[in-house]
Design an enzyme around this catalytic site. Structure first.
Site, short mmCIF file in Angstrom:
data_model
loop_
_atom_site.label_atom_id
_atom_site.label_comp_id
_atom_site.label_asym_id
_atom_site.label_seq_id
_atom_site.Cartn_x
_atom_site.Cartn_y
_atom_site.Cartn_z
N CYS A 241 39.21 30.27 47.36
CA CYS A 241 38.03 30.93 47.92
C CYS A 241 36.86 30.87 46.93
O CYS A 241 36.38 29.79 46.61
CB CYS A 241 38.38 32.35 48.34
SG CYS A 241 37.22 33.07 49.53
N HIS A 322 42.74 31.09 52.28
CA HIS A 322 43.76 31.87 51.58
C HIS A 322 45.16 31.42 52.00
O HIS A 322 45.68 31.87 53.02
CB HIS A 322 43.59 33.36 51.87
CG HIS A 322 42.45 33.98 51.15
ND1 HIS A 322 42.55 34.49 49.88
CD2 HIS A 322 41.14 34.13 51.51
CE1 HIS A 322 41.36 34.94 49.49
NE2 HIS A 322 40.50 34.74 50.46
N GLU A 324 47.88 32.30 50.81
CA GLU A 324 48.83 33.41 50.65
C GLU A 324 48.64 34.51 51.67
O GLU A 324 49.31 35.54 51.60
CB GLU A 324 48.65 34.01 49.24
CG GLU A 324 47.52 35.00 49.08
CD GLU A 324 46.12 34.44 49.27
OE1 GLU A 324 45.19 35.22 49.53
OE2 GLU A 324 45.95 33.20 49.17
#
Length: 353
Positions: A241, A322, A324
């Site tokens: 990001c 993202h 995760e």
């Protein structure tokens, strides 16, 4: 009778119901996510922003702290069509103003058509439109919130895990699930303040330098950019990001503010090498305009903005989204395996020499 007011940069004042009292100001943004409200509200990337949920009901499966991405709620205020009592009580306890009972469809359309905008909010039995306008008048642009790194970063280094790969994670507002994803794969994560110096990183002697996500304008994270410049070519570099933006800037690239950003759990990303499209979770208002010395390997299907950058020669691998995200698509969790594989490859190369 309304007891909350949103003063928009357009000049409009929107009436609402106060669910958690107080005044607030910030950049008004929206997310299309329909699950993960606990994760969104504790995501440091929302610091200094007012978060509007496009999905109409927020809170339908309660509030559990094991889902939190940090130790507090980060948006300045929260806006929804309807908040459950669980979420409203949580926000009230956190001291974060929250409003509902308004047509968030109109609000989202305003943001899409006019871009992310400044907003002032006043909520509670004594609130007036003038109070909301006063908050708006004092609201800075996101690029002018230069202390945002200090608000979201750890103050002192922290260590997680006891693995065989040392990762220096530059905390520009890191989500806990990034730390967890690395630890689960056998890394020792040294979580470092956003303004850590090259000498302090050198003391750790990491096998990966990882720049985290975070809020605001990447131009305000000069110390993290300096770390990338210092260690590129010596240590494998990774970023997520804002981390992708910081890495790109350090390697000759540029960044720019988007009209309304990408925030949600259904952003489609095309990988150039495989031709595969994956769904991703995203939360950012800036993007890489020019990748500099890096190659663009993945793009957003909707607007062609860079989603993945890399350089095999310099051992650099970054993602705008993202991998995760929890909850959210898990199509891209192999990113963390690829990052640690760079460290293993570098280790083997040094051993061969």
């Amino acid at each position: 009778m309304p007891d909350a007011y949103l003063a928009l940069e357009t000049g409009d004042v929107v009436e609402a119901n106060a669910r958690a009292p107080g005044t607030a100001r910030g950049e008004l943004v929206f997310t299309t996510a329909y699950t993960g409200y606990e994760e969104s509200l504790t995501d440091p990337s929302y610091e200094a922003q007012v978060l509007t949920f496009a999905y109409p009901l927020i809170g339908n499966y309660g509030v559990r702290d094991e889902r939190f991405e940090s130790d507090r709620v980060h948006p300045s205020a929260v806006v929804a069509r309807e908040l459950t009592d669980d979420v409203a009580d949580w926000l009230r306890a956190e001291g974060v103003p929250a409003v509902d009972g308004l047509d968030t469809r109109d609000l989202v359309l305003d943001i899409r058509e006019g871009g992310a905008m400044k907003v002032g909010i006043a909520a509670g039995p004594e609130a007036t439109p003038a109070d909301a306008r006063a908050q708006l008048a004092d609201c800075p642009h996101m690029s002018d919130v230069t202390d945002v790194g200090e608000r979201v970063s750890v103050a002192e280094p922290e260590v997680y895990g006891d693995g065989d790969v040392d990762v220096a994670l530059v905390d520009c507002g890191a989500k806990q699930s990034i730390v967890d994803s690395l630890v689960e794969r056998g890394a020792t994560v040294h979580r470092l303040p956003h303004d850590t110096t090259p000498a302090e990183v050198a003391e750790i002697d990491p096998e990966v330098l990882f720049v985290s996500n975070g809020p605001g304008d990447p131009a305000n994270f000069e110390a993290a950019e300096a770390l990338v410049d210092e260690f590129v070519g010596e240590v494998p570099l990774a970023g997520i990001c804002l981390g992708q933006q910081v890495v790109a800037r350090a390697l000759g690239g540029t960044t720019e503010k988007m009209d309304f950003g990408h925030r949600g759990v259904n952003q489609p990303v095309l990988d150039h090498d495989s031709g595969r499209v994956v769904m991703t979770t995203q939360n950012h208002g800036y993007t890489v305009a020019d990748p500099g010395a890096l190659d663009v390997t993945q793009i957003n299907v909707n607007d062609d903005t860079p989603e993945g950058l890399d350089s095999a020669e310099m051992d650099v691998l970054t993602r705008q989204y993202h991998p995760e995200a929890n909850p959210g698509p898990n199509d891209t969790l192999d990113f963390f395996d690829d990052v640690l594989a760079m460290a293993e490859s570098r280790r083997m190369s040094l051993a061969a020499d």
